[in-house]
Design a protein around this motif. Structure first.
Motif, PDB file in Angstrom:
ATOM      1  N   VAL A  74      12.904 -11.488  -9.161  1.00 19.34           N
ATOM      2  CA  VAL A  74      11.524 -11.004  -9.134  1.00 19.34           C
ATOM      3  C   VAL A  74      11.570  -9.541  -8.689  1.00 19.34           C
ATOM      4  O   VAL A  74      11.706  -9.238  -7.511  1.00 19.34           O
ATOM      5  N   ASP A  75      11.461  -8.632  -9.643  1.00 20.31           N
ATOM      6  CA  ASP A  75      11.611  -7.204  -9.364  1.00 20.31           C
ATOM      7  C   ASP A  75      10.319  -6.572  -8.845  1.00 20.31           C
ATOM      8  O   ASP A  75      10.360  -5.723  -7.955  1.00 20.31           O
ATOM      9  N   HIS A  76       9.205  -6.955  -9.440  1.00 22.24           N
ATOM     10  CA  HIS A  76       7.921  -6.391  -9.047  1.00 22.24           C
ATOM     11  C   HIS A  76       6.852  -7.471  -9.138  1.00 22.24           C
ATOM     12  O   HIS A  76       6.905  -8.341 -10.014  1.00 22.24           O
ATOM     13  N   ILE A  77       5.867  -7.388  -8.257  1.00 21.79           N
ATOM     14  CA  ILE A  77       4.695  -8.258  -8.322  1.00 21.79           C
ATOM     15  C   ILE A  77       3.472  -7.356  -8.241  1.00 21.79           C
ATOM     16  O   ILE A  77       3.257  -6.662  -7.242  1.00 21.79           O
ATOM     17  N   GLY A  78       2.692  -7.334  -9.305  1.00 19.84           N
ATOM     18  CA  GLY A  78       1.495  -6.512  -9.343  1.00 19.84           C
ATOM     19  C   GLY A  78       0.278  -7.307  -8.901  1.00 19.84           C
ATOM     20  O   GLY A  78       0.070  -8.440  -9.336  1.00 19.84           O
ATOM     21  N   ILE A  79      -0.533  -6.705  -8.053  1.00 19.17           N
ATOM     22  CA  ILE A  79      -1.723  -7.355  -7.520  1.00 19.17           C
ATOM     23  C   ILE A  79      -2.965  -6.552  -7.925  1.00 19.17           C
ATOM     24  O   ILE A  79      -3.051  -5.351  -7.634  1.00 19.17           O
ATOM     25  N   PRO A  80      -3.929  -7.187  -8.583  1.00 16.73           N
ATOM     26  CA  PRO A  80      -5.163  -6.475  -8.951  1.00 16.73           C
ATOM     27  C   PRO A  80      -5.958  -6.092  -7.702  1.00 16.73           C
ATOM     28  O   PRO A  80      -6.180  -6.911  -6.820  1.00 16.73           O
ATOM     29  N   THR A  81      -6.375  -4.850  -7.661  1.00 15.06           N
ATOM     30  CA  THR A  81      -7.131  -4.326  -6.524  1.00 15.06           C
ATOM     31  C   THR A  81      -8.306  -3.515  -7.047  1.00 15.06           C
ATOM     32  O   THR A  81      -8.161  -2.764  -8.013  1.00 15.06           O
ATOM     33  N   ARG A  82      -9.459  -3.688  -6.422  1.00 16.26           N
ATOM     34  CA  ARG A  82     -10.629  -2.922  -6.844  1.00 16.26           C
ATOM     35  C   ARG A  82     -10.621  -1.542  -6.193  1.00 16.26           C
ATOM     36  O   ARG A  82     -10.558  -1.409  -4.969  1.00 16.26           O
ATOM     37  N   LYS A  83     -10.680  -0.511  -7.023  1.00 13.33           N
ATOM     38  CA  LYS A  83     -10.779   0.866  -6.560  1.00 13.33           C
ATOM     39  C   LYS A  83     -12.079   1.461  -7.078  1.00 13.33           C
ATOM     40  O   LYS A  83     -12.782   0.850  -7.888  1.00 13.33           O
ATOM     41  N   SER A  84     -12.384   2.661  -6.648  1.00 12.28           N
ATOM     42  CA  SER A  84     -13.634   3.291  -7.076  1.00 12.28           C
ATOM     43  C   SER A  84     -13.692   3.470  -8.591  1.00 12.28           C
ATOM     44  O   SER A  84     -14.762   3.425  -9.193  1.00 12.28           O
ATOM     45  N   GLY A  85     -12.523   3.644  -9.222  1.00 11.38           N
ATOM     46  CA  GLY A  85     -12.489   3.831 -10.669  1.00 11.38           C
ATOM     47  C   GLY A  85     -12.356   2.541 -11.452  1.00 11.38           C
ATOM     48  O   GLY A  85     -12.286   2.567 -12.683  1.00 11.38           O
ATOM     49  N   GLY A  86     -12.298   1.407 -10.766  1.00 17.81           N
ATOM     50  CA  GLY A  86     -12.139   0.119 -11.439  1.00 17.81           C
ATOM     51  C   GLY A  86     -10.952  -0.650 -10.890  1.00 17.81           C
ATOM     52  O   GLY A  86     -10.478  -0.388  -9.784  1.00 17.81           O
ATOM     53  N   ILE A  87     -10.449  -1.599 -11.676  1.00 21.52           N
ATOM     54  CA  ILE A  87      -9.329  -2.431 -11.261  1.00 21.52           C
ATOM     55  C   ILE A  87      -8.008  -1.712 -11.490  1.00 21.52           C
ATOM     56  O   ILE A  87      -7.770  -1.127 -12.544  1.00 21.52           O
ATOM     57  N   VAL A  88      -7.157  -1.761 -10.484  1.00 19.84           N
ATOM     58  CA  VAL A  88      -5.809  -1.185 -10.556  1.00 19.84           C
ATOM     59  C   VAL A  88      -4.824  -2.239 -10.074  1.00 19.84           C
ATOM     60  O   VAL A  88      -5.087  -2.945  -9.093  1.00 19.84           O
ATOM     61  N   TYR A  89      -3.696  -2.358 -10.770  1.00 25.73           N
ATOM     62  CA  TYR A  89      -2.621  -3.246 -10.300  1.00 25.73           C
ATOM     63  C   TYR A  89      -1.681  -2.433  -9.423  1.00 25.73           C
ATOM     64  O   TYR A  89      -1.173  -1.395  -9.843  1.00 25.73           O
ATOM     65  N   GLU A  90      -1.468  -2.920  -8.200  1.00 22.05           N
ATOM     66  CA  GLU A  90      -0.591  -2.254  -7.249  1.00 22.05           C
ATOM     67  C   GLU A  90       0.509  -3.212  -6.824  1.00 22.05           C
ATOM     68  O   GLU A  90       0.356  -4.432  -6.881  1.00 22.05           O
TER      69      GLU A  90
END
Length: 254
Positions: free
Chosen positions: A211-227
């Motif tokens: 498992v190299d990366h796990i992206g988590i959806p996060t709400r930002k001012s510009g919309g949804i971003v995966y971090e």
């Protein structure tokens, strides 16, 4: 068949209709003004994937590819060729005709069938560099597979599927729903948390996939971003809804 027929195919009503936005080139080609289009954060997911997985010159396979958003976008980002699996006949016909309209017939192979996960014989035949398996496996026993299975068996089948595709690709891009068959009355994990799912996937893939990366959806001012996963974003955020609590896993074969 033409642009109008593409629109008609995209608009066909079924369980997973209007489940993806159109890829950028298709959107420019046919427009969206008279289409009902629902987004499942395809663009933020694509951005997260593209920053971490180099598809240039590589072969890809999109299992359960719906109307082809990720297939076409990764081809535009330099993927050499694509193998697309989709059991829904309307979606498969849409992608087949879109492939012709986009002049990609020599780079896309469309298979209107459900992928076979119960052994790795299909994998041995296809072998690609990058495999996309996005929000498919929680539909085992529903859209495909043994219709008589119980939920505990479904979890075991999900694990077995992840192991059986080990010879299919070097890189796996994976996402899973929290509810079996998409039914909120049938939660796969007791508390429905990201931590439970992440622990399950790590355990299920140990020794086979990293498992190299796990992206988590996060709400930002510009919309949804995966971090990238952190202690700050691992908690379930009910305000986002079920889909936007699903982690996005990028794995590499051990």
């Amino acid at each position: 068949m033409g642009i109008q027929h593409l629109k008609e195919l995209y608009s066909k009503t079924s369980k997973h209709s209007n489940y993806q936005v159109l890829s950028s080139r298709l959107r420019d080609l046919i427009g969206t003004g008279d289409l009902s289009v629902n987004s499942r954060s395809e663009l933020p997911r694509l951005s997260y994937i593209a920053q971490r997985v180099d598809v240039a010159g590589k072969s890809i396979c999109d299992i359960g590819g719906n109307t082809g958003f990720f297939t076409f976008e990764l081809l535009d980002r330099g993927a050499k060729e694509a193998l697309y699996f989709e059991g829904n006949v309307h979606h498969a016909n849409f992608v087949r005709e879109a492939t012709a309209e986009l002049q990609l017939l020599d780079r896309v192979q469309v298979k209107n069938q459900y992928f076979t996960f119960d052994d790795n014989s299909t994998c041995l035949e296809m072998r690609v560099d990058v495999l996309l398996l996005l929000n498919v496996l929680h539909h085992v026993g529903d859209d495909y597979g043994d219709q008589s299975m119980v939920m505990q068996r479904a979890l075991e089948q999900i694990k077995e599927s992840l192991l059986n595709i080990r010879d299919c690709a070097k890189t796996l891009i994976f996402q899973l729903g929290f509810n079996w068959k998409g039914n909120r009355e049938l939660p796969l994990f007791k508390n429905g948390t990201k931590r439970e799912m992440i622990d399950f996937i790590r355990s299920a893939t140990a020794g086979v996939w990293n498992v190299d990366h796990i992206g988590i959806p996060t709400r930002k001012s510009g919309g949804i971003v995966y971090e990238d996963l952190s202690e700050q974003n691992i908690a379930r955020d009910d305000s986002l809804g079920e889909f936007l609590n699903r982690p996005l896993f990028l794995l590499s074969r051990c």
